[in-house]
Design an enzyme around this catalytic site. Structure first.
Site, PDB file in Angstrom:
ATOM      1  N   GLU A 155     -25.357 -14.855 -39.367  1.00  0.00           N
ATOM      2  CA  GLU A 155     -25.191 -13.709 -38.481  1.00  0.00           C
ATOM      3  C   GLU A 155     -24.169 -13.982 -37.382  1.00  0.00           C
ATOM      4  OE1 GLU A 155     -26.241 -10.708 -38.736  1.00  0.00           O
ATOM      5  OE2 GLU A 155     -27.727 -10.852 -40.328  1.00  0.00           O
ATOM      6  N   GLU A 161     -22.581  -2.531 -43.655  1.00  0.00           N
ATOM      7  CA  GLU A 161     -23.826  -2.238 -42.952  1.00  0.00           C
ATOM      8  C   GLU A 161     -23.603  -1.308 -41.768  1.00  0.00           C
ATOM      9  OE1 GLU A 161     -26.029  -5.771 -42.058  1.00  0.00           O
ATOM     10  OE2 GLU A 161     -25.939  -6.515 -44.114  1.00  0.00           O
TER      11      GLU A 161
END
Length: 297
Positions: A198, A249
């Protein structure tokens, strides 16, 4: 001599092993929904996945669920981690467990990015009696990681800002949240690997040492999300900030550098928006001197 079952005989062995608890119909349905080549599709994982999948029989088709397979796998991974790991626990607490809960009915009336678990249950009370039957609902979510990058040499952190639908749905006038880097733990992934992945995806930075802050339920009354929070040691030069995130996303993420002193001012002023950022800032305040000493400062 026992009779063979051609349908079950063709199943992979990890599915056949579930016959001690599930019927042939349930196992066949589970196999059609979950079938894949991921290495973590073991018997123990499939047992965790079956707890959700078999509830859809008669409610959703295999095709419906194959479209949701990724989220089902992530939720099953979270369920498996919950069954295998234990948080530190004070020894002077009452030791109630899942064995003190009795389910009388369970359904999943909604499933997409999240799912909703609606269960009727009773549980043991602190006085030893049994509660009356109650109806409870919770959002079924993935486990998640937060990580606050910290540069001990420059004594500053990197935070991100992005639009969040939760505050928007609540009616918040400013639904852009200041946060640590965060993301869900994918099926088969460790929390540490999630933190490093991430950090690259959301801020384009690499982390070195990870220091665990805590693992916890942020809102245990209504969601299953379980969060593991870290401080990640990183090199944070002036030009590290920008706008990033994954297009797939729909992420639009801005990053900022904040000095430790400014972070503490914002903490005291109530300007950090979300619980994990407050927790990370306060943990850093307690351990900053040690982290700087470990960096030779």
């Amino acid at each position: 001599m026992g009779m063979t079952n051609p349908v079950m005989d063709q199943m992979p062995p990890q599915y056949r092993a579930l016959s001690d608890r599930y019927s042939q119909e349930q196992i066949t349905f589970l196999h059609e929904v979950i079938e894949g080549d991921e290495p973590y599709l073991t018997e123990v994982f499939l047992r965790a996945a079956a707890e959700e999948v078999v509830l859809y029989i008669g409610q959703k088709t295999v095709g419906d669920l194959r479209a949701l397979r990724g989220m089902i796998l992530i939720r099953a991974w979270a369920r498996l981690q919950a069954s295998q790991s234990w948080r530190p626990r004070a020894t002077d607490r009452r030791d109630m467990t899942r064995r003190d809960v009795t389910e009388t009915d369970r359904q999943i009336p909604y499933s997409y990015f999240f799912a909703v678990d609606e269960t009727h249950l009773t549980h043991t009370r602190f006085d030893g009696d049994t509660s009356c039957e109650m109806r409870r609902a919770a959002f079924l979510m993935a486990d998640a990681v937060t990580v606050l990058p910290y540069d001990p040499q420059r004594d500053r952190v990197l935070v991100i800002e992005q639009f969040r639908f939760g505050p928007y749905a609540r009616g918040d006038a400013r639904p852009w949240m200041l946060e640590p880097i965060a993301g869900r733990i994918d099926a088969g992934e460790t929390a540490e690997n999630t933190a490093r992945r991430e950090a690259v995806e959301e801020a384009g930075i690499a982390l070195s040492a990870l220091h665990k802050i805590a693992e916890y339920y942020p809102s245990s009354g209504g969601i299953t999300e379980y969060v593991l929070s870290y401080i990640g040691i990183a090199d944070l030069p002036d030009d590290v900030t920008g706008v990033g995130g994954l297009e797939s996303e729909h992420e639009d993420i801005a990053s900022y550098l904040i000095s430790f002193d400014r972070l503490m001012q914002m903490c005291d002023a109530g300007q950090l928006d979300v619980g994990p950022l407050y927790m990370s800032a306060l943990w850093l305040a307690r351990h900053r001197d040690r982290l700087r000493a470990e960096a030779g400062l």
